[in-house]
Design a protein around this motif. Structure first.
Motif, short mmCIF file in Angstrom:
data_model
loop_
_atom_site.label_atom_id
_atom_site.label_comp_id
_atom_site.label_asym_id
_atom_site.label_seq_id
_atom_site.Cartn_x
_atom_site.Cartn_y
_atom_site.Cartn_z
N UNK A 59 13.40 6.43 7.20
CA UNK A 59 12.92 5.39 6.30
C UNK A 59 12.38 4.15 7.02
N UNK A 60 12.61 4.03 8.31
CA UNK A 60 12.21 2.83 9.06
C UNK A 60 10.69 2.69 9.12
N UNK A 61 10.22 1.48 8.82
CA UNK A 61 8.81 1.14 9.04
C UNK A 61 7.86 1.46 7.93
N UNK A 62 8.36 2.02 6.81
CA UNK A 62 7.45 2.33 5.70
C UNK A 62 8.18 2.21 4.37
N UNK A 141 15.68 6.27 -5.36
CA UNK A 141 15.82 5.02 -4.62
C UNK A 141 14.45 4.62 -4.08
N UNK A 142 14.16 3.31 -4.17
CA UNK A 142 12.98 2.75 -3.51
C UNK A 142 13.50 2.04 -2.26
N UNK A 143 12.89 2.36 -1.12
CA UNK A 143 13.35 1.84 0.17
C UNK A 143 12.23 1.07 0.83
N UNK A 144 12.55 -0.12 1.33
CA UNK A 144 11.51 -0.97 1.95
C UNK A 144 11.29 -0.60 3.41
N UNK A 145 10.39 -1.33 4.08
CA UNK A 145 10.01 -1.03 5.46
C UNK A 145 11.16 -1.19 6.45
N UNK A 172 4.43 -4.45 -4.16
CA UNK A 172 4.98 -5.72 -3.64
C UNK A 172 5.64 -5.52 -2.28
N UNK A 173 6.40 -4.45 -2.13
CA UNK A 173 7.08 -4.18 -0.86
C UNK A 173 6.08 -3.86 0.24
N UNK A 174 5.00 -3.19 -0.10
CA UNK A 174 3.98 -2.86 0.89
C UNK A 174 3.33 -4.12 1.45
N UNK A 175 3.23 -5.16 0.62
CA UNK A 175 2.60 -6.41 1.04
C UNK A 175 3.53 -7.28 1.88
N UNK A 176 4.82 -6.99 1.85
CA UNK A 176 5.76 -7.76 2.66
C UNK A 176 5.58 -7.38 4.13
N UNK A 177 5.65 -8.38 5.03
CA UNK A 177 5.51 -8.02 6.45
C UNK A 177 6.72 -7.22 6.91
N UNK A 178 6.45 -6.28 7.79
CA UNK A 178 7.54 -5.48 8.37
C UNK A 178 8.22 -6.33 9.44
#
Length: 183
Positions: A59-62, A141-145, A172-178
């Motif tokens: 799940x890391x990074x995406x 589940x929705x998982x962030x970057x 919205x999560x895609x637009x957040x910086x990793x």
């Protein structure tokens, strides 16, 4: 004058208020202690190849989704066409979590209905599901970057949930910086 006789009346009114509030709660919106926390650490065999491992690092990074399903679950069958459609779009990875299911049954089910998953963890005993707080199937589940759980859907996904809750959150999560991952 003593007010001892008002104590039972006060307790009764308090119970009426509490039960009345409960009438307006949505049982599908069970709060999860895992929201905004890292995904649980796990290491499971993949469904398609038991020699290959599926770990939390996937799940890391995406921004991604993790769908808990089983071949014996009728609600999973109901939501499956939406996942097939979602996967064809190819915008976000959809990972599967095959829960308390025989490998051969799950593979047969996917062969019949189609396989929308990038990769699938296989948890026949259901032990990893405990760490995820799985109540049953399906759950998503929705998982962030950063590998944090940002949303949990208990029960099947329908078009309204997908379009009004999940897609806006993914965008919205895609637009957040990793953030850089620290080891």
């Amino acid at each position: 004058m003593t007010y001892r006789h008002l104590i039972p009346l006060g307790l009764f009114l308090l119970l009426v208020i509490l039960f009345g509030r409960g009438l307006f709660l949505n049982p599908r919106e069970i709060p999860s202690a895992l929201i905004d926390k890292p995904v649980p650490t796990f290491d499971l065999p993949t469904l398609r190849d038991p020699e290959k491992r599926f770990t939390n690092e996937i799940f890391d990074g995406k921004v991604s989704l993790y769908n808990v399903f089983a071949s014996w679950c009728t609600a999973c069958r109901d939501e499956h066409p939406l996942w097939m459609e979602f996967a064809r779009e190819g915008e976000y990875p959809l990972y599967g979590f095959n829960y308390k299911d025989k490998r051969e049954d799950a593979l047969e089910w996917l062969a019949e209905l189609g396989d929308p998953y990038v990769e699938i963890a296989h948890d026949f005993p259901g032990l990893s599901g405990i760490n995820w707080g799985v109540y049953g199937v399906p759950e998503t589940f929705v998982i962030d970057k950063q590998g944090n759980i940002r949303y949990k859907q208990i029960g099947p996904i329908n078009r309204e949930i997908l379009e009004q809750k999940i897609r806006p959150l993914l965008t919205r999560l895609e637009q957040e910086p990793a953030k850089e991952l620290t080891q």
